[in-house]
Motif scaffolding. Structure first.
Motif, PDB file in Angstrom:
ATOM      1  N   ALA A 163      -8.239 -27.789 -32.267  1.00  0.00           N
ATOM      2  CA  ALA A 163      -9.551 -27.224 -31.961  1.00  0.00           C
ATOM      3  C   ALA A 163      -9.431 -25.891 -31.232  1.00  0.00           C
ATOM      4  CB  ALA A 163     -10.364 -28.203 -31.111  1.00  0.00           C
ATOM      5  N   CYS A 164      -8.486 -25.816 -30.274  1.00  0.00           N
ATOM      6  CA  CYS A 164      -8.341 -24.572 -29.522  1.00  0.00           C
ATOM      7  C   CYS A 164      -6.978 -24.485 -28.862  1.00  0.00           C
ATOM      8  CB  CYS A 164      -9.447 -24.408 -28.486  1.00  0.00           C
ATOM      9  SG  CYS A 164      -9.393 -25.561 -27.118  1.00  0.00           S
ATOM     10  N   VAL A 165      -6.612 -23.266 -28.529  1.00  0.00           N
ATOM     11  CA  VAL A 165      -5.432 -23.004 -27.712  1.00  0.00           C
ATOM     12  C   VAL A 165      -5.904 -22.332 -26.431  1.00  0.00           C
ATOM     13  CG1 VAL A 165      -3.786 -22.884 -29.613  1.00  0.00           C
ATOM     14  CG2 VAL A 165      -4.988 -20.818 -28.925  1.00  0.00           C
ATOM     15  N   VAL A 166      -5.159 -22.592 -25.349  1.00  0.00           N
ATOM     16  CA  VAL A 166      -5.531 -22.083 -24.031  1.00  0.00           C
ATOM     17  C   VAL A 166      -4.348 -21.340 -23.435  1.00  0.00           C
ATOM     18  CG1 VAL A 166      -6.391 -22.701 -21.740  1.00  0.00           C
ATOM     19  CG2 VAL A 166      -6.922 -24.169 -23.701  1.00  0.00           C
ATOM     20  N   ASP A 167      -4.590 -20.116 -22.982  1.00  0.00           N
ATOM     21  CA  ASP A 167      -3.561 -19.370 -22.267  1.00  0.00           C
ATOM     22  C   ASP A 167      -4.250 -18.336 -21.395  1.00  0.00           C
ATOM     23  OD1 ASP A 167      -0.336 -19.124 -22.691  1.00  0.00           O
ATOM     24  OD2 ASP A 167      -1.214 -17.261 -21.932  1.00  0.00           O
TER      25      ASP A 167
END
Length: 66
Positions: A28-32
């Protein structure tokens, strides 16, 4: 189908790729914290990019955060 958010795109980038290659899983998503890295990776894997973990945790389309 489990829907994933991957946090941290150092080691997490490989995990995100594995999710996209796994039948029955959805990234669904990547976080950084690095917005450019998050966007580039999200574009590559066809998902959303976020820079704030709380944004990922509050999503209705995320079942698993790793």
């Amino acid at each position: 189908m489990p829907r994933f958010a991957v946090v941290g795109l150092g080691m997490g980038r490989n995990r995100a790729q594995l999710i996209t290659e796994t039948d029955g899983a959805h990234l669904a998503c990547v976080v950084d914290l690095n917005e450019e890295l998050a966007r580039t990776t999200a574009d590559e894997f066809g998902c959303d990019a976020v820079t704030d973990l709380d944004d990922a945790l509050g999503r209705e389309d995320v079942d698993v955060v790793m």
